[in-house]
Design a protein around this motif. Sequence first.
Motif, PDB file in Angstrom:
ATOM      1  N   TYR A  94       0.841  -1.201   0.000  1.00  0.00           N
ATOM      2  CA  TYR A  94       0.000   0.000   0.000  1.00  0.00           C
ATOM      3  C   TYR A  94       0.873   1.246   0.000  1.00  0.00           C
ATOM      4  O   TYR A  94       1.898   1.297   0.683  1.00  0.00           O
ATOM      5  CB  TYR A  94      -0.874   0.023   1.250  1.00  0.00           C
ATOM      6  CG  TYR A  94      -1.816  -1.136   1.367  1.00  0.00           C
ATOM      7  CD1 TYR A  94      -2.975  -1.187   0.607  1.00  0.00           C
ATOM      8  CD2 TYR A  94      -1.563  -2.183   2.250  1.00  0.00           C
ATOM      9  CE1 TYR A  94      -3.855  -2.253   0.724  1.00  0.00           C
ATOM     10  CE2 TYR A  94      -2.434  -3.242   2.377  1.00  0.00           C
ATOM     11  CZ  TYR A  94      -3.581  -3.271   1.615  1.00  0.00           C
ATOM     12  OH  TYR A  94      -4.452  -4.331   1.739  1.00  0.00           O
ATOM     13  N   PHE A  95       0.429   2.252  -0.726  1.00  0.00           N
ATOM     14  CA  PHE A  95       1.157   3.512  -0.802  1.00  0.00           C
ATOM     15  C   PHE A  95       0.237   4.671  -0.435  1.00  0.00           C
ATOM     16  O   PHE A  95      -0.963   4.637  -0.713  1.00  0.00           O
ATOM     17  CB  PHE A  95       1.727   3.714  -2.214  1.00  0.00           C
ATOM     18  CG  PHE A  95       2.782   2.690  -2.547  1.00  0.00           C
ATOM     19  CD1 PHE A  95       4.124   2.940  -2.291  1.00  0.00           C
ATOM     20  CD2 PHE A  95       2.431   1.451  -3.069  1.00  0.00           C
ATOM     21  CE1 PHE A  95       5.100   1.992  -2.559  1.00  0.00           C
ATOM     22  CE2 PHE A  95       3.396   0.490  -3.348  1.00  0.00           C
ATOM     23  CZ  PHE A  95       4.726   0.761  -3.096  1.00  0.00           C
ATOM     24  N   ALA A  96       0.819   5.701   0.193  1.00  0.00           N
ATOM     25  CA  ALA A  96       0.144   6.961   0.526  1.00  0.00           C
ATOM     26  C   ALA A  96      -1.187   6.711   1.241  1.00  0.00           C
ATOM     27  O   ALA A  96      -1.214   6.061   2.273  1.00  0.00           O
ATOM     28  CB  ALA A  96      -0.005   7.813  -0.729  1.00  0.00           C
ATOM     29  N   ALA A  97      -2.287   7.239   0.704  1.00  0.00           N
ATOM     30  CA  ALA A  97      -3.598   7.130   1.355  1.00  0.00           C
ATOM     31  C   ALA A  97      -4.036   5.678   1.524  1.00  0.00           C
ATOM     32  O   ALA A  97      -4.739   5.346   2.481  1.00  0.00           O
ATOM     33  CB  ALA A  97      -4.645   7.917   0.569  1.00  0.00           C
ATOM     34  N   ALA A  98      -3.624   4.810   0.632  1.00  0.00           N
ATOM     35  CA  ALA A  98      -3.965   3.389   0.763  1.00  0.00           C
ATOM     36  C   ALA A  98      -3.286   2.800   1.996  1.00  0.00           C
ATOM     37  O   ALA A  98      -3.888   1.995   2.717  1.00  0.00           O
ATOM     38  CB  ALA A  98      -3.563   2.627  -0.493  1.00  0.00           C
ATOM     39  N   ARG A  99      -2.067   3.208   2.252  1.00  0.00           N
ATOM     40  CA  ARG A  99      -1.347   2.743   3.440  1.00  0.00           C
ATOM     41  C   ARG A  99      -2.081   3.181   4.703  1.00  0.00           C
ATOM     42  O   ARG A  99      -2.266   2.401   5.635  1.00  0.00           O
ATOM     43  CB  ARG A  99       0.077   3.283   3.440  1.00  0.00           C
ATOM     44  CG  ARG A  99       0.883   2.850   4.663  1.00  0.00           C
ATOM     45  CD  ARG A  99       2.270   3.445   4.656  1.00  0.00           C
ATOM     46  NE  ARG A  99       3.007   2.931   3.513  1.00  0.00           N
ATOM     47  CZ  ARG A  99       3.992   3.587   2.905  1.00  0.00           C
ATOM     48  NH1 ARG A  99       4.352   4.782   3.331  1.00  0.00           N
ATOM     49  NH2 ARG A  99       4.616   3.050   1.892  1.00  0.00           N
ATOM     50  N   ALA A 100      -2.486   4.441   4.724  1.00  0.00           N
ATOM     51  CA  ALA A 100      -3.206   4.958   5.889  1.00  0.00           C
ATOM     52  C   ALA A 100      -4.541   4.228   6.078  1.00  0.00           C
ATOM     53  O   ALA A 100      -4.908   3.871   7.198  1.00  0.00           O
ATOM     54  CB  ALA A 100      -3.434   6.452   5.737  1.00  0.00           C
ATOM     55  N   ALA A 101      -5.254   3.979   4.990  1.00  0.00           N
ATOM     56  CA  ALA A 101      -6.565   3.328   5.076  1.00  0.00           C
ATOM     57  C   ALA A 101      -6.446   1.867   5.508  1.00  0.00           C
ATOM     58  O   ALA A 101      -7.282   1.368   6.255  1.00  0.00           O
ATOM     59  CB  ALA A 101      -7.283   3.429   3.732  1.00  0.00           C
ATOM     60  N   ALA A 102      -5.412   1.190   5.043  1.00  0.00           N
ATOM     61  CA  ALA A 102      -5.217  -0.224   5.403  1.00  0.00           C
ATOM     62  C   ALA A 102      -4.564  -0.381   6.766  1.00  0.00           C
ATOM     63  O   ALA A 102      -4.655  -1.446   7.381  1.00  0.00           O
ATOM     64  CB  ALA A 102      -4.378  -0.925   4.338  1.00  0.00           C
TER      65      ALA A 102
END
Length: 83
Positions: free
Chosen positions: A7-15
């Motif tokens: 996961y990168f950027a916002a995906a990292r935060a969401a996951a």
Amino acid sequence: MTIVVRYFAAARAAAGAEEEKVQLPAGASVADAVGELRRLHPSSLPRVLDAASYLLDGIAVRDLTRPLTDGAELDVLPPFAGG
């Protein structure tokens, strides 16, 4: 089969993670993997996945029906702002 989702950027935060291993049935596609990610992270990740693009083993995915292989790396890249 097992794939690694990064996961990168916002995906990292969401996951809530940089990466995770995901179990999928043999013959699963990128779309199947995205569906499993929605199931694993129902409150935060689906919205990001709707806007994300994907890399499979470093190659851009245009067709979500593309089959996965055991050990594949799927990168989730949300839209990036900048200029």
